[in-house]
Each structure stands twice: as C-alpha cells, then as structure tokens.
Design an enzyme around this catalytic site. Structure first.
Site, short mmCIF file in Angstrom:
data_model
loop_
_atom_site.label_atom_id
_atom_site.label_comp_id
_atom_site.label_asym_id
_atom_site.label_seq_id
_atom_site.Cartn_x
_atom_site.Cartn_y
_atom_site.Cartn_z
N TYR A 105 0.97 -1.30 0.13
CA TYR A 105 -0.04 -0.15 0.07
C TYR A 105 0.87 1.27 0.16
CZ TYR A 105 -3.49 3.74 1.41
OH TYR A 105 -3.98 4.80 1.59
N LYS A 109 1.13 3.99 -2.83
CA LYS A 109 0.90 5.66 -2.74
C LYS A 109 2.04 6.46 -3.04
CE LYS A 109 -2.92 6.63 -1.44
NZ LYS A 109 -3.90 6.98 -2.05
#
Length: 190
Positions: A105, A109
């Site tokens: 994750y 990002k």
C-alpha cells in the site's frame, strides 16, 4: 464564474464528505469519477474540469496487486488525461502517511505521488499532495476506513475491540478538518 471540480473517488469516505461541503458552499459544478466509471470516462471528465481532487484509491483489496493497479493506474490515467487536454489543471491528491512504509500500500501511494510530482515538474501544473493520517468522522465505515469507526461500531454492538500494540500511538484527523483544508486549498490554487 462557476468552477468545475472533478472528484475522483467521489463516493468514498472523503469524497462524499468533500462533495457535500462543496455543494453547500455553492459556485461549483461537480464532476464525479467513481468505481462504477470506466477509465475512458476519466478522460472525458478531465477535459471538462477546471480543478481536480484525486481521492480515488484502493486501501483494502482482495488481491495485493490491486494496490498498484488502482493507486498507480488511476493516477497514471489521470496524468495522461490532463496531458491530453493540453491544459494545466490544478490537482490535489490525498495520499497516506504510509507512503513512507515498505509495504504494498505504501509503495503504491509513494509511486502515485511521484507520478504527480514528475507531471508537475514537466508541465508546471500545480499539484498539492496531502499525506493524511487516520481520517475519522461521519460516513466512515467500520473495518474499512477508520479505527475510530471500527471501535465505535464494535463497542455499540458489544463486539470485541482488538488492540494489537497498546504502546502504539495513532495519529488521527477529523474529516471536516480535512474537507475544510481541501476547500481552502482549492480556493488558493484556482
């Protein structure tokens, strides 16, 4: 003059709150890009936009590869659509404090942030990236958006509350504060 603002992830937790507040303020025409839309729709909506708030992303996928596919893929499509429009459309992106972490994750990002930074450097378009901590407040979903929503839901329903590391601190921000900051930034960047 009415500003046309595109919100990607418009039906998500932050998007729903931002759209509600912008409609309250008036003087805007909102365009929404959601999970139900095809990437081709993004190009059309970008071409009509004066400003973009990029909130779309994946944070709880069934397949870990979807972090990259969605978080990086939609950001790349957004950059491509703005480039194709030939305009310097200002953009705000919500990222995460996890962008510094070495997990799928966080990496997705961080990569999405870098795409927008490079786009800004190459084109001179205004880009503002917010690395948000845990956001909580109205319309957040338990076991999805917010530890606060999860704890409240579990306590109200007499379900167990799990704390994995009692020594860990959790940084939080209230949704209305995030929304007001985005509204301020939109006003300053237009």
């Amino acid at each position: 003059m009415v500003m046309r603002i595109l919100i990607t992830g418009a039906k998500g937790f932050i998007g729903k709150n931002l759209a509600f507040r912008l409609r309250e303020k008036g003087s805007v025409d909102l365009l929404e890009f959601t999970r139900e839309d095809a990437i081709e729709d993004l190009f059309n909506k970008v071409s009509q936009s004066d400003f973009i708030v990029h909130l779309a992303g994946e944070n709880r996928p069934k397949d870990v590869d979807d972090f990259h596919k969605v978080n990086v893929g939609i950001t790349q499509a957004l950059v491509d659509a703005i480039s194709q429009s030939g305009r310097k459309i200002p953009i705000i992106m919500s990222s995460s404090t996890q962008a510094d972490l070495d997990n799928p994750y966080g990496k997705s990002k961080s990569t999405a942030e870098n795409l927008l930074r490079k786009f800004s450097e190459d084109t001179g378009a205004s880009v503002l990236i917010y690395r948000l901590p845990g956001v909580f407040g109205k319309w957040s979903k338990p076991n999805y958006n917010s530890v606060v929503a999860t704890f409240c839901h579990n306590i109200a329903n007499e379900l167990p509350v799990a704390i994995n590391d009692p020594a860990a601190s959790v940084r939080l921000v209230y949704i209305d504060d995030v929304v007001e900051e985005f509204c301020r930034a939109i006003s300053d960047m237009k």
